[in-house]
Design an enzyme around this catalytic site. Structure first.
Site, PDB file in Angstrom:
ATOM      1  CG  ASP A 258      -3.107  -4.716  -0.198  1.00  0.00           C
ATOM      2  OD1 ASP A 258      -2.988  -5.939  -0.063  1.00  0.00           O
ATOM      3  OD2 ASP A 258      -2.637  -3.893   0.619  1.00  0.00           O
ATOM      4  CD  GLU A 300      -5.153  -9.117   0.508  1.00  0.00           C
ATOM      5  OE1 GLU A 300      -4.565  -9.995   1.160  1.00  0.00           O
ATOM      6  OE2 GLU A 300      -5.194  -7.928   0.874  1.00  0.00           O
ATOM      7  CG  HIS A 367       2.245 -11.910  -1.495  1.00  0.00           C
ATOM      8  ND1 HIS A 367       0.962 -12.147  -1.932  1.00  0.00           N
ATOM      9  CD2 HIS A 367       2.179 -10.812  -0.712  1.00  0.00           C
ATOM     10  CE1 HIS A 367       0.160 -11.216  -1.445  1.00  0.00           C
ATOM     11  NE2 HIS A 367       0.876 -10.393  -0.700  1.00  0.00           N
ATOM     12  CG  ASP A 368       0.103 -12.070   2.141  1.00  0.00           C
ATOM     13  OD1 ASP A 368       1.186 -11.524   2.450  1.00  0.00           O
ATOM     14  OD2 ASP A 368      -0.887 -11.436   1.744  1.00  0.00           O
ATOM     15  NE  ARG A 492       4.073 -11.273   5.367  1.00  0.00           N
ATOM     16  CZ  ARG A 492       3.474 -10.097   5.199  1.00  0.00           C
ATOM     17  NH1 ARG A 492       2.281 -10.040   4.649  1.00  0.00           N
ATOM     18  NH2 ARG A 492       4.051  -8.978   5.580  1.00  0.00           N
TER      19      ARG A 492
HETATM   20  C1  GLC Z   1      -2.252  -7.570   1.998  1.00  0.00           C
HETATM   21  C2  GLC Z   1      -0.996  -8.118   1.388  1.00  0.00           C
HETATM   22  C3  GLC Z   1       0.042  -8.328   2.443  1.00  0.00           C
HETATM   23  C4  GLC Z   1       0.302  -7.022   3.145  1.00  0.00           C
HETATM   24  C5  GLC Z   1      -0.999  -6.393   3.651  1.00  0.00           C
HETATM   25  C6  GLC Z   1      -0.795  -4.981   4.061  1.00  0.00           C
HETATM   26  O1  GLC Z   1      -2.834  -8.469   2.858  1.00  0.00           O
HETATM   27  O2  GLC Z   1      -1.285  -9.306   0.678  1.00  0.00           O
HETATM   28  O3  GLC Z   1       1.226  -8.844   1.897  1.00  0.00           O
HETATM   29  O4  GLC Z   1       1.170  -7.219   4.221  1.00  0.00           O
HETATM   30  O5  GLC Z   1      -1.990  -6.370   2.641  1.00  0.00           O
HETATM   31  O6  GLC Z   1      -0.723  -4.135   2.931  1.00  0.00           O
END
Ligand code: GLC
Length: 611
Positions: A258, A300, A367-368, A492
């Site tokens: 992440d 990610e 989810h974002d 979100r």
């Molecule tokens: C990533 C996740 C997001 C989260 C962020 C901070 O971007 O997809 O949902 O808010 O990391 O951990």
């Protein structure tokens, strides 16, 4: 071979490179020795069944690259309440054709202030509301028995401020303060702020948080309760590596690292994608190859394409196995709004020209929020300026634009930069919700077609398609988060509502929206699994349609030629293609000549003939 010998063999393959990278970064052989100890101990404890999976995958290293994998991402709580609940619902997952299950973060998190699980307070425990580590292992075993692999987040940029390290840091323990970025005054933070942009400019402005009780600032790139870890400290790297291996040993097959571009900070930079980030990812890759070589890394990296691709590393020194096809996702929504496929064509061509070893995860929703990371240089040449265009897209998808039935909500609407992102479920953004509340039957039909078109485009690309749970049954926005003070500021949550089982129950009832979407997707997914043109390495290219709204993708294997057509207009169009011979449209069963092919509004065709 004994386990010890096996470990040494695996370690020796990477030893020189790992040691060199590690010692260059940390200048400590002691710390490196500790890391080796951590790896060995997780390797020794790795279950036989998982070691078996590792071996199988090592024999077939391309196992995840073909068209066999279909993913679905979901919140454990929203879908099955607990891990046990998810396990009991694996039949449904299988019915969806899904064999790669991505569960959103589920490790222990604070009651509030948890960013939906992205603020971890204990990496060694599942959040008690969702289950236990034993439940996680049980779920992974059950998945593996059905040929499903399990993907889980590894939230590595920050911990929750309730994590033990953060609590001890706050209590004044220097050793733990060194695991984060602490400052006595705002001098250095002010320097960082000059060059480091904000991730959440309205919901969490700034990159630092003042802690009045200890009179210090702490670095918090994301929310104030998510404290950035300091990867300059080998203790952070080593312990985090142990936490990651612990998840792998509980049966997680894919680790989604992440927010990885953010893990290295340097004054005078934007603190994103710095060279050291790649050193760390490369080390993690080697660590996994030593201890759990069947496990994949999904990075990610929600960034511009030139920043994304380097996270694959090189063929000799790979980093991530998979990355998100984020620009294509955003471009797809742009295309739906402008009803012109030129930019999508260009974007698809760019991705198709990359080495086939680069595996992308294709998605239309997650989810974002959707950030409008489009190729503005190109758009400018076509008279679209960045800010006005973003505003148009946001107006369009929030239904403010005349006749738009899309129902999204803005996210982090930043008046300073003129930037805003967008939230909403696929069905609501496609206009299904708007058509149900204030549209005609025809509008509803078009909205359903658009939803299938976008998913169909995703399924036509190479890589791994990932469906967002609920989208397969046209889940609409959930506005109840407005009433929850812990969530109300974060739009979100509009697309993070609970899975509606009573609606999903309609998925085979003829004529329902759920059935049209569910069975429509099912049909495409099945074809995707069966057709030789979707196997790994089969080339894909674009063909001219002489109709700006219509895009044509061609795939050809030794046996078959598939001509895929997509009409992004809300009006019927013709694809003025000139293909030899007769085709069968696999989606409608029609037999068609390959010339001047008609398409309904938001229509799509998968036309096949023998090669
Ligand atoms: C990533 C996740 C997001 C989260 C962020 C901070 O971007 O997809 O949902 O808010 O990391 O951990």
């Amino acid at each position: 071979m004994t386990k010890k010998e096996q470990f040494n063999q695996r370690l020796s393959r990477h030893y020189d490179e790992l040691k060199w990278l590690y010692c260059e970064l940390y200048e400590s052989m002691d710390a490196f020795g500790q890391l080796c100890g951590i790896m060995e101990s997780y390797f020794t404890r790795r279950k036989e069944s998982l070691v078996g999976l590792d071996e199988e995958r090592l024999k077939n290293p391309d196992w995840y690259k073909g068209s066999e994998l279909l993913g679905m991402m979901m919140y454990t709580g929203a879908f099955g309440k607990t891990l046990k609940g998810v396990r009991q619902k694996l039949d449904y997952i299988e019915e969806c054709g899904v064999n790669c299950l991505h569960l959103m973060p589920l490790l222990q998190m604070p009651e509030r202030d948890n960013d939906g699980g992205y603020a971890v307070s204990d990496y060694t425990k599942v959040d008690p509301r969702l289950g236990t580590m034993a439940d996680l292992s049980r779920l992974a075993d059950a998945c593996h028995k059905r040929g499903i692999c399990l993907c889980l987040d590894f939230v590595m940029n920050h911990t929750s401020m309730e994590h033990e390290w953060a609590r001890r840091a706050r209590a004044g323990e220097k050793e733990y303060q060194d695991r984060y970025f602490f400052f006595d005054n705002f001098d250095i933070p002010a320097e960082y702020e000059k060059t480091c942009p904000q991730v959440f400019p309205t919901t969490a402005p700034g990159n630092f948080t003042w802690l009045p009780d200890i009179q210090k600032y702490v670095m918090t790139t994301f929310y104030p309760y998510q404290w950035d870890l300091n990867y300059r400290n080998p203790a952070v790297f080593n312990e985090m590596a142990g936490f990651l291996l612990n998840l792998a040993n509980h049966g997680v097959d894919i680790l989604r690292i992440d927010a990885v571009p953010y893990i290295w900070k340097e004054l005078g930079t934007n603190c994103r994608n710095l060279p050291r980030v790649h050193t760390i990812v490369r080390m993690i890759r080697m660590i996994c190859e030593i201890v759990c070589p069947g496990v994949l890394l999904l990075g990610e990296v929600v960034m511009a394409p030139d920043k994304v691709v380097p996270y694959f590393g090189t063929l000799e020194k790979p980093e991530c196995h998979m990355l998100y096809n984020v620009t294509t996702m955003a471009t797809l929504w742009h295309t739906a709004a402008v009803k012109d496929a030129s930019l999508l064509k260009r974007q698809t061509q760019i991705v198709a020209a990359l080495p086939k070893e680069y595996v992308f995860l294709n998605y239309i929703r997650c989810h974002d929020d959707i950030g409008w990371g489009l190729e503005y240089g190109w758009l400018k040449e076509h008279d679209m300026q960045e800010n006005p265009h973003k505003k148009f897209l946001n107006d369009y998808f929030t239904g403010r634009y005349p006749y738009s039935l899309a129902r999204g909500e803005l996210y982090n609407d930043d008046p300073a930069s003129g930037d805003a992102r967008l939230c909403g479920t696929a069905a609501s953004l496609c206009g299904i919700e708007g058509a149900l509340t204030c549209g005609s039957k025809e509008d509803l039909g078009k909205a359903i077609s658009l939803d299938l078109l976008l998913h169909g485009y995703m399924l036509s690309l190479s890589g791994i398609p990932m469906i967002y749970s609920g989208d397969e049954v046209a889940r609409l926005n959930d506005y109840s988060y407005h009433e929850d003070p812990a969530k109300a500021a974060d739009s979100r949550y509009v697309h993070r509502g609970p899975f509606l089982w009573e609606e999903a129950a309609l998925r085979h009832t003829p004529g329902t929206i759920q059935q049209k979407i569910f069975e429509g997707l099912q049909k495409m997914e099945q074809l995707r699994r069966e057709l030789s043109v979707f196997t790994y390495g089969v080339p894909l290219w674009m063909s001219e349609t002489w109709e700006p709204a219509v895009l044509c993708l061609i795939r050809q294997s030794e046996k078959e030629r598939l001509v895929s057509l997509f009409n992004f207009s809300d009006q019927p169009k013709t694809a003025w293609i000139k293909e030899e011979g007769e085709f069968e449209d696999l989606l409608t069963g029609e037999i068609l000549a390959g010339c001047d092919v008609p398409l309904p509004a938001y229509g799509m065709r998968w036309m096949l003939r023998q090669a």
